[in-house]
Design an enzyme around this catalytic site. Structure first.
Site, mmCIF file in Angstrom:
data_model
loop_
_atom_site.group_PDB
_atom_site.id
_atom_site.type_symbol
_atom_site.label_atom_id
_atom_site.label_comp_id
_atom_site.label_asym_id
_atom_site.label_seq_id
_atom_site.Cartn_x
_atom_site.Cartn_y
_atom_site.Cartn_z
ATOM 1 N N ARG A 155 97.692 83.256 -4.185
ATOM 2 C CA ARG A 155 96.957 82.908 -5.396
ATOM 3 C C ARG A 155 97.248 81.465 -5.825
ATOM 4 O O ARG A 155 98.393 81.152 -6.167
ATOM 5 C CB ARG A 155 97.457 83.869 -6.478
ATOM 6 C CG ARG A 155 96.975 83.576 -7.826
ATOM 7 C CD ARG A 155 97.711 84.395 -8.862
ATOM 8 N NE ARG A 155 97.032 84.192 -10.109
ATOM 9 C CZ ARG A 155 97.549 84.439 -11.285
ATOM 10 N NH1 ARG A 155 98.760 84.939 -11.380
ATOM 11 N NH2 ARG A 155 96.874 84.194 -12.372
ATOM 12 N N HIS B 158 106.980 82.446 -17.753
ATOM 13 C CA HIS B 158 105.794 82.032 -16.999
ATOM 14 C C HIS B 158 106.238 81.108 -15.880
ATOM 15 O O HIS B 158 107.144 80.285 -16.075
ATOM 16 C CB HIS B 158 104.794 81.297 -17.893
ATOM 17 C CG HIS B 158 104.304 82.146 -19.012
ATOM 18 N ND1 HIS B 158 103.394 83.158 -18.830
ATOM 19 C CD2 HIS B 158 104.641 82.173 -20.323
ATOM 20 C CE1 HIS B 158 103.176 83.755 -19.981
ATOM 21 N NE2 HIS B 158 103.927 83.183 -20.910
ATOM 22 N N ASN C 272 106.540 88.726 -17.880
ATOM 23 C CA ASN C 272 105.445 87.806 -17.567
ATOM 24 C C ASN C 272 104.172 88.638 -17.627
ATOM 25 O O ASN C 272 103.793 89.290 -16.650
ATOM 26 C CB ASN C 272 105.619 87.161 -16.187
ATOM 27 C CG ASN C 272 104.553 86.091 -15.930
ATOM 28 O OD1 ASN C 272 103.592 85.976 -16.689
ATOM 29 N ND2 ASN C 272 104.727 85.318 -14.873
ATOM 30 N N GLU D 9 110.098 86.078 -22.834
ATOM 31 C CA GLU D 9 108.813 85.753 -22.182
ATOM 32 C C GLU D 9 109.049 84.743 -21.052
ATOM 33 O O GLU D 9 109.805 83.786 -21.233
ATOM 34 C CB GLU D 9 107.881 85.139 -23.245
ATOM 35 C CG GLU D 9 106.546 84.668 -22.704
ATOM 36 C CD GLU D 9 105.704 83.936 -23.770
ATOM 37 O OE1 GLU D 9 106.271 83.400 -24.752
ATOM 38 O OE2 GLU D 9 104.476 83.905 -23.590
ATOM 39 N N ASP E 112 101.833 94.815 -30.100
ATOM 40 C CA ASP E 112 102.137 95.977 -30.950
ATOM 41 C C ASP E 112 103.198 96.878 -30.321
ATOM 42 O O ASP E 112 104.048 97.418 -31.030
ATOM 43 C CB ASP E 112 100.865 96.795 -31.207
ATOM 44 C CG ASP E 112 99.944 96.147 -32.233
ATOM 45 O OD1 ASP E 112 100.376 95.185 -32.905
ATOM 46 O OD2 ASP E 112 98.790 96.603 -32.357
ATOM 47 N N ARG F 233 97.922 73.787 -19.750
ATOM 48 C CA ARG F 233 96.737 74.111 -18.951
ATOM 49 C C ARG F 233 95.506 74.238 -19.874
ATOM 50 O O ARG F 233 95.414 73.514 -20.846
ATOM 51 C CB ARG F 233 97.034 75.365 -18.130
ATOM 52 C CG ARG F 233 98.191 75.123 -17.129
ATOM 53 C CD ARG F 233 98.571 76.384 -16.374
ATOM 54 N NE ARG F 233 97.438 76.922 -15.628
ATOM 55 C CZ ARG F 233 97.443 78.123 -15.048
ATOM 56 N NH1 ARG F 233 98.531 78.888 -15.109
ATOM 57 N NH2 ARG F 233 96.384 78.546 -14.398
ATOM 58 N N PRO G 64 99.072 91.176 -14.360
ATOM 59 C CA PRO G 64 98.007 91.097 -13.376
ATOM 60 C C PRO G 64 98.036 89.855 -12.496
ATOM 61 O O PRO G 64 98.334 88.751 -12.964
ATOM 62 C CB PRO G 64 96.725 91.105 -14.230
ATOM 63 C CG PRO G 64 97.165 90.744 -15.596
ATOM 64 C CD PRO G 64 98.564 91.241 -15.730
ATOM 65 N N ASN G 65 97.735 90.108 -11.237
ATOM 66 C CA ASN G 65 97.576 89.077 -10.196
ATOM 67 C C ASN G 65 98.888 88.483 -9.697
ATOM 68 O O ASN G 65 98.886 87.697 -8.753
ATOM 69 C CB ASN G 65 96.616 87.959 -10.664
ATOM 70 C CG ASN G 65 95.250 88.499 -11.017
ATOM 71 O OD1 ASN G 65 94.642 89.182 -10.198
ATOM 72 N ND2 ASN G 65 94.782 88.262 -12.227
ATOM 73 N N TYR H 6 101.062 78.090 -8.464
ATOM 74 C CA TYR H 6 102.084 79.134 -8.547
ATOM 75 C C TYR H 6 103.113 79.083 -7.421
ATOM 76 O O TYR H 6 104.082 79.825 -7.452
ATOM 77 C CB TYR H 6 101.406 80.514 -8.575
ATOM 78 C CG TYR H 6 100.546 80.712 -9.801
ATOM 79 C CD1 TYR H 6 101.122 80.831 -11.059
ATOM 80 C CD2 TYR H 6 99.151 80.754 -9.708
ATOM 81 C CE1 TYR H 6 100.344 80.988 -12.200
ATOM 82 C CE2 TYR H 6 98.359 80.915 -10.836
ATOM 83 C CZ TYR H 6 98.959 81.030 -12.074
ATOM 84 O OH TYR H 6 98.184 81.183 -13.195
ATOM 85 N N ALA I 259 97.823 87.009 -17.555
ATOM 86 C CA ALA I 259 96.662 86.724 -18.411
ATOM 87 C C ALA I 259 96.697 87.526 -19.721
ATOM 88 O O ALA I 259 96.190 87.063 -20.749
ATOM 89 C CB ALA I 259 95.375 87.006 -17.650
#
Ligand code: DQA
Length: 143
Positions: free
Chosen positions: A18, A100, A74, A98, A87, A107, A10-11, A23, A77
């Site tokens: 943003r 970011h 990524n 992963e 899961d 943060r 999301p986002n 970012y 949130a």
């Protein structure tokens, strides 16, 4: 040739607009271009998807089984909240790296927990787009 699926949560469609101080000013279209260029440099195939919906990420993780060699994820949130994504990764034994753009652990406190990180093979964070290229390089050269 390895097939890598890049999933953005999301986002991340709002990159550029943003919180650019966090970012960066580059857009989601710029990120897609960067990923395609990185894949051609590394000699792998890449498919990039973005969604704002948790269940869609779960569907895509489930459907990746037998189709992609690794997922660069990524979860944005949802990283910090989603047992469903954790899961799904376990259910299909997906190989997940992963990523970011920022360094979540530096943060707010609520970003310190990563459900994705509990099952990811490795994490690359805090290097904006370079987090993704390092993850792609790792995916291609390991496993
Ligand atoms: C993010 C970090 C998350 O904490 C945040 O919710 C995001 C983006 C990153 O790429 O730095 O949406 O995953």
């Amino acid at each position: 040739m390895k097939k890598i699926l890049v999933l953005n949560g999301p986002n991340l469609n709002l990159l550029g607009l943003r919180e650019p101080e966090l970012y960066g000013k580059e857009t989601y279209e710029d990120l897609k271009r960067f990923l395609v260029e990185t894949a051609s440099r590394l000699g792998c195939e890449v498919e990039c998807r973005q969604t704002n919906h948790e269940g869609v990420l779960v569907d895509w993780i489930q459907q990746s089984r037998g189709v992609f060699d690794a997922i660069i994820l990524n979860a944005a949130a949802y990283t910090h909240t989603s047992v469903a994504i954790l899961d799904a990764i376990k259910a299909v034994k997906a190989r997940v790296i992963e990523v970011h753009l920022t360094e979540p652990k530096e943060r707010e406190d609520f970003r310190r927990v990563s459900y994705v990180g509990m099952v990811a093979e490795k994490t690359f964070s805090g290097k904006k787009f370079q987090s993704y290229s390092e993850a792609m390089e790792y995916s291609v050269n390991h496993g």
